[in-house]
Design an enzyme around this catalytic site. Structure first.
Site, mmCIF file in Angstrom:
data_model
loop_
_atom_site.group_PDB
_atom_site.id
_atom_site.type_symbol
_atom_site.label_atom_id
_atom_site.label_comp_id
_atom_site.label_asym_id
_atom_site.label_seq_id
_atom_site.Cartn_x
_atom_site.Cartn_y
_atom_site.Cartn_z
ATOM 1 C CB SER A 73 -1.221 48.809 24.881
ATOM 2 O OG SER A 73 -2.009 49.793 24.263
ATOM 3 C CE LYS A 116 0.565 51.872 23.395
ATOM 4 N NZ LYS A 116 1.239 51.271 22.227
ATOM 5 C CE LYS A 131 -3.556 52.264 22.134
ATOM 6 N NZ LYS A 131 -2.653 52.416 20.979
ATOM 7 C CG ASP A 142 -0.172 54.924 21.088
ATOM 8 O OD1 ASP A 142 -0.100 55.864 20.282
ATOM 9 O OD2 ASP A 142 -0.190 53.722 20.729
ATOM 10 C CG ASP A 191 2.719 52.662 16.228
ATOM 11 O OD1 ASP A 191 2.899 52.063 15.162
ATOM 12 O OD2 ASP A 191 1.873 52.268 17.070
HETATM 13 O O1 OSB Z 1 -0.962 51.997 18.433
HETATM 14 O O2 OSB Z 1 0.029 50.472 19.488
HETATM 15 C C1 OSB Z 1 -0.967 50.858 18.883
HETATM 16 C C2 OSB Z 1 -3.698 48.188 19.023
HETATM 17 C C3 OSB Z 1 -4.271 48.340 17.781
HETATM 18 C C4 OSB Z 1 -3.809 49.317 16.940
HETATM 19 C C5 OSB Z 1 -2.747 50.145 17.342
HETATM 20 C C6 OSB Z 1 -2.155 49.980 18.575
HETATM 21 C C7 OSB Z 1 -2.670 49.002 19.440
HETATM 22 C C8 OSB Z 1 -2.170 48.786 20.792
HETATM 23 C C9 OSB Z 1 -2.380 47.412 21.364
HETATM 24 O O3 OSB Z 1 -1.701 49.654 21.484
HETATM 25 C C10 OSB Z 1 -1.131 46.724 21.707
HETATM 26 C C11 OSB Z 1 -1.370 45.255 21.986
HETATM 27 O O4 OSB Z 1 -1.514 44.461 21.042
HETATM 28 O O5 OSB Z 1 -1.380 44.899 23.160
HETATM 29 MG MG MG Z 2 0.873 52.989 18.889
#
Ligand code: OSB
Ligand code: MG
Length: 370
Positions: A135, A161, A163, A188, A238
C-alpha cells in the site's frame, strides 16, 4: 487458559517515511501492545487503533481506557477452553473492536504456544505461503510515487495499491498505467468520495484496476451498492465491514465484489474467520489489510492470510518498509517472488525482542495480579 493479568504497553516508533491517506499524514506510530498472562504462559498482540480517530472512531486512547476499565475485567480470573470463547465475554461492551481484537488475539497467541501448534494452523489455515502486495501513500509529487512503485515492483511485490483522494486520482492512475500497463493495480480512497462523485468514479474504469477500495463513507453499505452497479471495476469494502453481519448485507446488496479483512477492525480472529467463511461460501475473494503494524501485528496478519479464501495479495509487507528496526526477529521479509513462506514453528513463529520493546515503551499498566 486461565487469565491472571493483562499488561498494556504504549511504544512510540518513527516511520521511515511518512504515510499519507485521504484522512491525513503520519510520521510516526503510537503502538499499543497487549500481553495476556495466563497460568499456561503468555500471549501477545498489537492493538491496531490509530494515533487519532481518523480511520475509524477508535484510537489509542479509547482502546487503552476501554481495555483498562472494561474489557480486561471481562477476562481476568476467567478460564477459557479456547481463545475464541473470549469474544462472548467481551460482548457487553459495544463497539471498540480494535480493543477487543487485541485481547482475543493475544489469547489465540497464548493458546497456540500452550498447544505447541503454529498459530496459523490453530486458525484453520492451509496455505504454505502467502502473496504480498504493498500500500503506497499519497506522495509529495507524482514522480516520487512512480519511483516508489518501481522500487516495490523490483522487490517482487505482486500487487500495488495506491492511496487516492479528490485531486490525487485520475491523473496519477493514468501515469501509472502508461508506465506499467499490465501490473495488478488497485486504489484505496479511505472514504474520500460521495454520491456526487459517481460520474467521476466511473472514469476509474478505464484503468483496469483490480479493485477500488472503500470509495464512500466508512459507515455506508447502501450507496456502495448503487455505485457498484455503475462501475465495471470491483469495489472492495474495508472500513464498512465491522462484523459478519455487515459482510452479509454487503454481499446481499451487491455493494462489493471483494472484501478486505483486518482482524482489528472486525474485533478479532474469530470474527475474521466468520467473515472469511461467509465470503468463501459466496465466491467473494478476501485479502488481509494492514494498519501500519509492527512485527507483532504483522505476524498475526500472516497467520490469518493462510486461510484458503485469502486469494488476493494482502497489504502484508516487509518490516523494513516501515521500521528502522522491528520488534520481532527475524524481521518480516518477502521472497523475490513476493511471497512470505509460512513457518512450521509453534506459536507465532517469530521471536519478540523484549529489550527493544522495553526501550521503546513510553507507558505501561497491568490489570490483575502479577
Ligand atoms: O485503509 O488499508 C487502509 C494504513 C492505515 C490505515 C488504513 C489503511 C492503511 C494502509 C496501510 O493501507 C497498509 C499497511 O499496513 O501496509
Ligand atoms: Mg483500506
Amino acid at each position: 487458559m486461565r487469565v491472571e493479568a493483562i499488561t498494556l504497553r504504549e511504544l512510540r516508533m518513527p516511520l521511515k517515511h511518512f504515510f499519507e491517506t485521504s484522512f491525513g499524514r503520519s510520521d510516526s506510530r503510537r503502538v499499543l501492545l497487549v500481553t495476556v498472562h495466563c497460568q499456561e504462559g503468555e500471549g501477545w498482540a498489537e492493538c491496531v487503533a490509530g494515533d487519532g480517530p481518523y480511520y475509524s472512531c477508535e484510537w489509542i486512547e479509547t482502546a487503552w481506557a476501554t481495555i483498562r476499565d472494561h474489557l480486561a475485567w471481562a477476562l481476568v480470573g476467567k478460564n477459557f477452553q479456547a481463545a475464541s470463547e473470549s469474544a462472548a465475554s467481551m460482548a457487553r461492551v459495544r463497539g471498540h473492536r480494535m480493543a477487543k481484537a487485541a485481547l482475543e488475539n493475544a489469547l489465540w497467541d497464548a493458546e497456540a504456544a500452550a498447544r505447541q501448534q503454529p498459530l496459523w494452523r490453530l486458525l484453520g489455515g492451509t496455505l504454505k505461503e502467502i502473496a504480498c502486495g504493498v500500500s503506497i501513500g499519497i506522495q509529495n509529487s507524482q514522480a516520487e510515487l512512480l519511483d516508489k512503485i518501481a522500487t516495490e515492483l523490483a522487490s517482487g511485490y505482486r500487487r500495488i495499491k495506491v492511496k487516492v483522494k479528490p485531486g490525487w486520482d485520475l491523473e496519477v492512475l493514468r501515469k501509472i498505467r502508461e508506465r506499467w500497463p499490465e501490473i495488478l493495480l488497485s486504489c484505496d480512497a479511505n472514504a474520500a468520495y460521495g454520491t456526487i462523485d459517481f460520474d467521476h468514479l466511473s472514469r476509474f474504469d478505464e484503468f483496469n484496476l483490480l479493485m477500488i477500495e472503500q470509495p464512500l463513507w466508512e459507515d455506508d453499505i447502501f450507496c456502495h451498492a448503487g455505485l457498484q452497479r455503475r462501475l465495471k471495476t470491483a469495489i472492495c469494502l474495508d472500513e464498512s465491514i465491522r462484523q459478519r453481519r455487515d459482510a452479509e448485507q454487503a454481499i446481499e446488496l451487491g455493494a462489493c465484489r471483494i472484501i478486505n479483512i483486518k482482524t482489528g477492525r472486525v474485533g478479532g480472529f474469530s470474527e475474521s474467520i466468520a467473515i472469511h467463511d461467509l465470503c468463501q461460501q459466496h465466491g467473494i475473494p478476501v485479502w488481509c489489510g494492514g494498519m501500519l503494524e509492527t512485527g507483532i501485528g504483522r505476524v498475526h496478519n500472516i497467520a490469518l492470510s493462510t486461510l484458503a479464501n485469502f486469494r488476493l495479495p494482502g497489504d502484508v509487507s516487509a518490516s523494513k518498509r516501515y521500521w528502522e528496526e522491528d520488534i520481532v526477529e527475524p524481521e518480516i521479509d518477502i521472497t523475490p517472488q513476493g511471497t512470505i513462506p509460512i513457518s512450521e514453528q509453534p506459536g507465532m513463529g517469530y521471536k519478540i525482542k523484549p529489550d527493544l520493546i522495553q526501550k521503546l515503551t513510553v507507558r505501561m499498566d497491568t490489570i490483575g495480579d502479577r
